[in-house]
Design an enzyme around this catalytic site. Structure first.
Site, PDB file in Angstrom:
ATOM      1  N   CYS A   6      -5.077   5.159   0.824  1.00  0.00           N
ATOM      2  CA  CYS A   6      -4.126   4.778   1.859  1.00  0.00           C
ATOM      3  C   CYS A   6      -3.753   5.952   2.755  1.00  0.00           C
ATOM      4  O   CYS A   6      -3.315   5.769   3.885  1.00  0.00           O
ATOM      5  CB  CYS A   6      -2.868   4.173   1.241  1.00  0.00           C
ATOM      6  SG  CYS A   6      -1.982   5.290   0.129  1.00  0.00           S
ATOM      7  N   ASN A   7      -3.934   7.163   2.250  1.00  0.00           N
ATOM      8  CA  ASN A   7      -3.517   8.341   3.022  1.00  0.00           C
ATOM      9  C   ASN A   7      -4.660   9.154   3.602  1.00  0.00           C
ATOM     10  O   ASN A   7      -4.426  10.092   4.361  1.00  0.00           O
ATOM     11  CB  ASN A   7      -2.654   9.260   2.155  1.00  0.00           C
ATOM     12  CG  ASN A   7      -1.248   8.738   2.001  1.00  0.00           C
ATOM     13  OD1 ASN A   7      -0.701   8.149   2.932  1.00  0.00           O
ATOM     14  ND2 ASN A   7      -0.678   8.904   0.836  1.00  0.00           N
ATOM     15  N   ARG A   8      -5.909   8.841   3.255  1.00  0.00           N
ATOM     16  CA  ARG A   8      -7.024   9.635   3.775  1.00  0.00           C
ATOM     17  C   ARG A   8      -8.346   8.879   3.657  1.00  0.00           C
ATOM     18  O   ARG A   8      -8.522   8.029   2.779  1.00  0.00           O
ATOM     19  CB  ARG A   8      -7.125  10.967   3.033  1.00  0.00           C
ATOM     20  CG  ARG A   8      -7.599  10.875   1.598  1.00  0.00           C
ATOM     21  CD  ARG A   8      -7.630  12.240   0.911  1.00  0.00           C
ATOM     22  NE  ARG A   8      -6.308  12.803   0.788  1.00  0.00           N
ATOM     23  CZ  ARG A   8      -5.900  13.913   1.409  1.00  0.00           C
ATOM     24  NH1 ARG A   8      -6.738  14.603   2.151  1.00  0.00           N
ATOM     25  NH2 ARG A   8      -4.664  14.362   1.242  1.00  0.00           N
ATOM     26  N   GLU A  21       0.997  14.620  -6.659  1.00  0.00           N
ATOM     27  CA  GLU A  21       0.844  13.265  -7.221  1.00  0.00           C
ATOM     28  C   GLU A  21      -0.483  13.167  -7.973  1.00  0.00           C
ATOM     29  O   GLU A  21      -1.502  13.691  -7.529  1.00  0.00           O
ATOM     30  CB  GLU A  21       0.956  12.204  -6.116  1.00  0.00           C
ATOM     31  CG  GLU A  21      -0.059  12.310  -4.984  1.00  0.00           C
ATOM     32  CD  GLU A  21      -1.269  11.441  -5.205  1.00  0.00           C
ATOM     33  OE1 GLU A  21      -1.284  10.683  -6.193  1.00  0.00           O
ATOM     34  OE2 GLU A  21      -2.200  11.538  -4.397  1.00  0.00           O
ATOM     35  N   PRO A  22      -0.471  12.514  -9.147  1.00  0.00           N
ATOM     36  CA  PRO A  22      -1.638  12.538 -10.024  1.00  0.00           C
ATOM     37  C   PRO A  22      -2.717  11.495  -9.704  1.00  0.00           C
ATOM     38  O   PRO A  22      -3.843  11.640 -10.153  1.00  0.00           O
ATOM     39  CB  PRO A  22      -1.028  12.251 -11.402  1.00  0.00           C
ATOM     40  CG  PRO A  22       0.168  11.401 -11.107  1.00  0.00           C
ATOM     41  CD  PRO A  22       0.698  11.876  -9.790  1.00  0.00           C
ATOM     42  N   SER A  81      -1.602  16.121  -0.760  1.00  0.00           N
ATOM     43  CA  SER A  81      -1.112  14.742  -0.779  1.00  0.00           C
ATOM     44  C   SER A  81       0.206  14.608  -0.029  1.00  0.00           C
ATOM     45  O   SER A  81       0.936  15.588   0.168  1.00  0.00           O
ATOM     46  CB  SER A  81      -0.905  14.266  -2.220  1.00  0.00           C
ATOM     47  OG  SER A  81      -2.128  14.220  -2.918  1.00  0.00           O
ATOM     48  N   THR A 125      -1.223   1.614  -7.927  1.00  0.00           N
ATOM     49  CA  THR A 125       0.041   1.912  -7.251  1.00  0.00           C
ATOM     50  C   THR A 125       1.117   0.895  -7.612  1.00  0.00           C
ATOM     51  O   THR A 125       2.260   1.260  -7.914  1.00  0.00           O
ATOM     52  CB  THR A 125      -0.165   1.949  -5.727  1.00  0.00           C
ATOM     53  OG1 THR A 125      -1.112   2.974  -5.400  1.00  0.00           O
ATOM     54  CG2 THR A 125       1.142   2.251  -5.011  1.00  0.00           C
ATOM     55  N   GLY A 143      -2.953  -3.278  -8.545  1.00  0.00           N
ATOM     56  CA  GLY A 143      -3.702  -2.041  -8.778  1.00  0.00           C
ATOM     57  C   GLY A 143      -2.821  -0.943  -9.347  1.00  0.00           C
ATOM     58  O   GLY A 143      -1.694  -1.174  -9.803  1.00  0.00           O
TER      59      GLY A 143
END
Length: 425
Positions: free
Chosen positions: A50-52, A112-113, A107, A191, A189
């Site tokens: 979602c971020n990259r 964050e893992p 991140s 998240t 999922g």
């Protein structure tokens, strides 16, 4: 040989751009094979979250413009638009970037893992697609090792914080008593699992999990005493939901303005807090225009994340040092491997010349030649043949004024002042 790490992330591109550059799981194998075929990349992997969205590539030489052009065409973007948001790292910088990403240092939520698991999934998909070879394979393993060391040797992973945690923290700020609220979670999922765990730990009793398949929703719901429904049941569940958090892999919005508007009327305009963590977005942006709706996307979680950054900066400095060491060690080993190929070729050439001279000596002995003369001839012939090619090349380089190459030859053959040792007595 050149490593490339190329892509966009939450720092360089808005959620609107990121969702247009995202790859679905179903696209990845075909996209990887096409990427290698059309950009002359020997090895490739794609990380899309979602971020990259990032491409990791091994080529004969750096061809970032070709790769950017492929990425733009694949997602039907203009090259100029993509270039404005993209970054490219090569060789040492690419290795360091991959290790920083896997360690959670790049991140949205520092440390964050989840990103390490996503990186491992990218590696597994690339192996399935047949686009991982020895070099990227080694790089991924070194990356996983560096990330593991960061987790083990620093405090960056203490008091786990993630985008899921940030979403729940924001809900806590809006609702004074979360235990009296109902949460609707869309997706099943990793998240959403984290969101459910955080909500459950905060005492939220009423949680509904909506998913495309009821079986997957039921598995997650059973873990937290929640209720499982299908995506088609969302409009009915909205009526009683105070918190809506969504994170799916859908390419189209799941929740539209009309459905939310209808639910608000039945709720008598009791407000709904919504967080859309998905990229592409699950909730139509127009939903945010409605009164009594508080809609946030991943890009709106920065304030919550800022507090996390402050608490982890010290650990991040130690983690950066570990990553730097890991990247340097990997490149050192890689350069050593490059020398192995040259040494192997040189040894093969030398052994061929040795065998030729040895065969001559054996023939001379078989024809009755004097053993001492044969040995002298063998030594002289082998020395001349071994020195012929280097001598020709050194004279050529000297004539061209390549003094740097001559200095390198002196170092390579250990021809310094202390190299003229006397022969043993």
């Amino acid at each position: 040989m050149a490593f490339l790490a190329l892509g966009i992330n939450h720092k360089t591109a808005s959620v609107d751009v990121r969702e247009r550059v995202a790859f679905t799981p179903e696209q990845l194998v075909e996209a990887l094979q096409q990427l290698c075929r059309l950009t002359n990349s020997r090895e490739a992997a794609i990380l899309s979250t979602c971020n990259r969205s990032e491409l990791y590539i091994e080529q004969d030489q750096i061809g970032s413009e070709t790769v950017l052009a492929w990425l733009a065409e694949y997602h039907h973007l203009s090259l100029d638009e993509l270039r404005a948001s993209a970054y490219v790292h090569a060789d040492d910088a690419a290795v360091r970037h991959m290790m920083r990403v896997a360690s959670g240092l790049d991140s949205l939520v520092l440390g964050e893992p989840q990103i390490l698991g996503q990186m491992k999934s990218a590696y597994a998909v690339a192996r399935e697609a047949g686009t991982i070879g020895p070099l990227l394979g080694r790089l991924f393993q070194a990356t996983f090792s560096a990330a593991k060391q960061v987790r083990t040797d620093t405090a960056i992973g203490e008091n786990p914080v993630s985008v899921a945690f940030a979403a729940v923290s924001l809900a806590k700020q809006i609702f004074s008593d979360l235990q009296r609220s109902q949460a609707l979670l869309i997706g099943a999922g990793e998240t959403i699992t984290l969101v459910a765990r955080h909500l459950h730990d905060l005492g939220v009793k009423r949680i509904v999990v909506a998913n495309r398949t009821l079986e997957r929703a039921s598995i997650l719901a059973a873990e937290f005493g929640a209720h499982a429904v299908l995506l088609s049941d969302i409009p009915a569940e909205l009526v009683n939901s105070d918190i809506v958090i969504s994170s799916t892999a859908s390419q189209l919005p799941i929740l539209g303005k009309g459905a939310v508007e209808s639910a608000l009327k039945l709720r008598k305009h009791k407000p709904i807090f919504m967080v859309d963590i998905a990229v592409p977005r699950d909730i139509e942006p127009e939903v945010g225009e409605l009164d009594d709706v508080y809609l946030y996307t991943v890009d709106d979680l920065h304030e919550v994340v800022a507090e996390n950054l402050k608490s982890r900066q010290g650990a991040a400095m130690a983690a950066e040092e570990l990553v730097s060491t890991g990247a340097n060690e990997f490149m050192f080993r890689l350069r050593e491997l490059a020398a192995v190929d040259v040494l192997r070729a040189y040894r093969q050439q030398s052994e061929r010349l040795r065998d030729e001279e040895l065969l001559k000596a054996q023939r001379m002995l078989a024809n009755g030649g004097n053993a001492e003369d044969v040995l002298v001839q063998l030594a002289r012939g082998l020395t001349n043949k071994l020195l012929h090619a280097p001598s020709v090349q050194l004279k050529k380089l000297s004539a061209e004024g390549r003094l740097d190459a001559l200095a390198m030859a002196q170092e390579l053959f250990a021809l310094g002042e202390g190299s003229t040792d006397k022969p043993p007595q």
